[in-house]
Motif scaffolding. Sequence first.
Motif, PDB file in Angstrom:
ATOM      1  N   THR A  66      45.322  44.743  34.389  1.00 13.95           N
ATOM      2  CA  THR A  66      44.214  44.607  35.333  1.00 13.95           C
ATOM      3  C   THR A  66      43.591  43.217  35.274  1.00 13.95           C
ATOM      4  OG1 THR A  66      43.749  46.959  35.133  1.00 13.95           O
ATOM      5  CG2 THR A  66      41.977  45.574  35.986  1.00 13.95           C
ATOM      6  N   LYS A  95      50.006  42.097  49.710  1.00 10.11           N
ATOM      7  CA  LYS A  95      49.232  42.829  48.711  1.00 10.11           C
ATOM      8  C   LYS A  95      48.103  41.959  48.196  1.00 10.11           C
ATOM      9  CE  LYS A  95      53.073  45.700  47.533  1.00 10.11           C
ATOM     10  NZ  LYS A  95      54.368  45.576  46.976  1.00 10.11           N
ATOM     11  N   ASN A  96      47.026  42.602  47.825  1.00 10.39           N
ATOM     12  CA  ASN A  96      45.894  41.914  47.223  1.00 10.39           C
ATOM     13  C   ASN A  96      46.360  41.280  45.919  1.00 10.39           C
ATOM     14  OD1 ASN A  96      43.565  41.219  45.836  1.00 10.39           O
ATOM     15  ND2 ASN A  96      42.445  43.032  46.522  1.00 10.39           N
ATOM     16  N   ARG A  99      45.413  42.878  42.572  1.00 12.45           N
ATOM     17  CA  ARG A  99      45.901  44.226  42.259  1.00 12.45           C
ATOM     18  C   ARG A  99      46.587  44.199  40.895  1.00 12.45           C
ATOM     19  NH1 ARG A  99      50.935  46.652  43.204  1.00 12.45           N
ATOM     20  NH2 ARG A  99      51.621  44.719  44.130  1.00 12.45           N
TER      21      ARG A  99
END
Length: 154
Positions: A66, A95-96, A99
């Motif tokens: 994360t 995609k972010n 993420r």
Amino acid sequence: MKGYAMPFGRPWHLTDDVYVPVNSDAEFHWVFAVVALKERCIKVYDSMSSNSSNRKLSSEIQKMATMLPKYLELSGFFAQNERTNWSILKCYQGKNKSRPFKVSHVTGIAKQESSSLDCGIFVYAYAEYLSDGLQVSSCGISADTLRLRYASLL
């Protein structure tokens, strides 16, 4: 540059894989994690992989999965395109960027005996295999032999 350990003085964007030994706070146990940047994945090599060990280490690895993309995004890592155009890699497309990385526990690898405290030897052996471009074998890693070998290298 595949399998290149953490590059001292070398920019992150010139490295494919980053090797990270990970210790569980709750236990005296180490695992080997490979951050595969181009796959957006953290591959975990655990020489014990018991259920209790997996649960405790999963939280440590998940924290890394994360925090790492957020750090890479804030540091400008994804803007570095001289070697890799991150935006065209399938695992990054649409995609972010913050993420979390996918976490994959590698199976079919050599394990230590359940009563031993050889996790450090196995972490080193996994790093050596992978940095030489080899697959980690499913058997044949002898902690005693590795101890002798590594001691002779010192």
